[in-house]
Write an enzyme that holds these catalytic residues in place. Structure first.
Site, short mmCIF file in Angstrom:
data_model
loop_
_atom_site.label_atom_id
_atom_site.label_comp_id
_atom_site.label_asym_id
_atom_site.label_seq_id
_atom_site.Cartn_x
_atom_site.Cartn_y
_atom_site.Cartn_z
CG ASP A 141 -1.69 1.23 1.44
OD1 ASP A 141 -2.37 1.66 0.48
OD2 ASP A 141 -1.63 1.81 2.55
CG ASP A 164 -2.15 7.30 0.43
OD1 ASP A 164 -1.15 7.59 -0.25
OD2 ASP A 164 -3.31 7.53 0.06
CG ASP A 223 -10.75 25.40 -4.48
OD1 ASP A 223 -11.87 25.54 -3.98
OD2 ASP A 223 -10.37 25.98 -5.53
CB THR A 275 -2.14 3.12 -4.09
OG1 THR A 275 -2.70 4.33 -3.59
CG2 THR A 275 -1.55 3.38 -5.47
CE LYS A 324 -5.41 -0.18 -1.80
NZ LYS A 324 -4.61 0.26 -0.64
CG ASP A 342 -1.92 2.60 6.64
OD1 ASP A 342 -2.57 3.49 7.21
OD2 ASP A 342 -2.09 2.33 5.44
CG ASN A 358 -10.53 0.73 5.40
OD1 ASN A 358 -11.60 0.29 5.80
ND2 ASN A 358 -10.08 1.92 5.72
#
Length: 306
Positions: free
Chosen positions: A58, A60, A86, A165, A210, A233, A236
């Site tokens: 993964d 992030d 934004d 990812t 994934k 990490d 999910n």
């Protein structure tokens, strides 16, 4: 008299060395070089290919501190492609998602909208170029060295190493290329004649998707998933972690840490201290990283329409 003496000394020290003197110095250099080369350790032979095994990482908060899509958006904001307001909304969306700690169909739908708005009408080559520039500017310093070392160990063992990812595949490929990895699996946007159409191919690469991507790649590459490893990490990513024979928790959230302990999985924590520190932004898990980007994507489209 004194002046003549000084002239003689100067002539002696400034005259060219004799041929024998130069040869002597050359010989000394050569022998020193030969000795150094002889003492040098022989280079390690390249690893034997291990075609049945691979490692899946993964991105992030596993390979990188924070959310890669946020850093990409930040790079776009620096180029005036949308406003800092934004960007602040984008960051707040991710932080709120992280605090809730849950995902539902509304979040997934928002994430899909964001992905579509983000790239619709843009040239693929332009997005690729931007991803390379932004990686070098704001992502490279946020790579976890410990996680990269784990990836390199698999490469040294002759195995493939893939990033997996929800980040757009163009950004994911840039990260993989810069880290010297095999490649990347990411969210795929449909293109036509080198331009994004505004539709996704399938859905976001998140959660169970994934695991399906890993299985599809394993079928294509002839991998034995029982011999493969996966690193994440987030709870999910449990579908991906349980799809392989060697799951690892890296900088895990509380749920994944508990699950890893209960199942005897290796746990790697490269963060300083026991608490997770926020580096620019809390890393949003999976689709949440994109869900916060709706405002940014819409603003980007408005900029180009204007």
């Amino acid at each position: 008299m004194r002046r003549n003496r000084q002239r003689q000394i100067w002539q002696r020290v400034s005259r060219p060395l004799s041929v024998l003197q130069w040869r002597g110095r050359d010989a000394d250099h050569v022998s020193a070089g030969e000795a150094a080369a002889a003492a040098a350790a022989e280079p390690a032979p390249p690893p034997e290919p291990d075609p049945a095994a691979a490692a899946f990482f993964d991105v992030d908060n596993t390979m990188m501190r924070g959310a890669s899509i946020y850093y990409f958006a930040r790079g776009l904001a620096a180029r005036k492609l949308f406003t800092m307001r934004d960007l602040a909304m984008f960051a707040w969306g991710q932080a709120a998602f992280r605090m809730r700690g849950t995902e539902n169909s509304e979040h997934i739908g928002s994430a899909k909208e964001a992905a579509l708005a983000f790239v619709a009408g843009q040239k693929v080559a332009g997005i690729v170029k931007l991803s390379e520039e932004i990686y070098d500017e704001v992502m490279a310093d946020r790579i976890w060295h410990g996680t990269r070392t784990l990836a390199l160990q698999h490469l040294d063992a002759g195995q493939q190493v893939w990033l997996v990812t929800a980040t757009p595949v163009e950004v994911a490929r840039t990260i993989a290329h810069r880290l010297g990895l095999t490649g990347a699996l990411g969210t795929v946007a449909e293109t036509r004649d080198g331009v994004y159409t505004g539709r996704l191919v399938g859905n976001l690469l998140h959660g169970p998707a994934k695991a399906e991507a890993v299985r599809a790649l394993a079928h294509r590459e002839g991998l034995d998933l029982a011999r493969c490893a996966a690193y994440s990490d987030s709870i999910n990513d449990l579908p991906m972690l349980t799809a392989v024979g060697h799951p690892h928790a890296v900088n895990p959230d509380a749920e994944l840490r508990d699950h890893a302990r209960e199942n005897g999985w290796p746990i790697h924590d490269f963060r300083t201290g026991r608490r997770v520190t926020m580096i620019a932004l809390p890393a949003a898990a999976g689709a949440g990283a994109l869900a916060g980007g709706v405002a940014a994507g819409i603003a980007l489209r408005r900029h180009y329409r204007a």
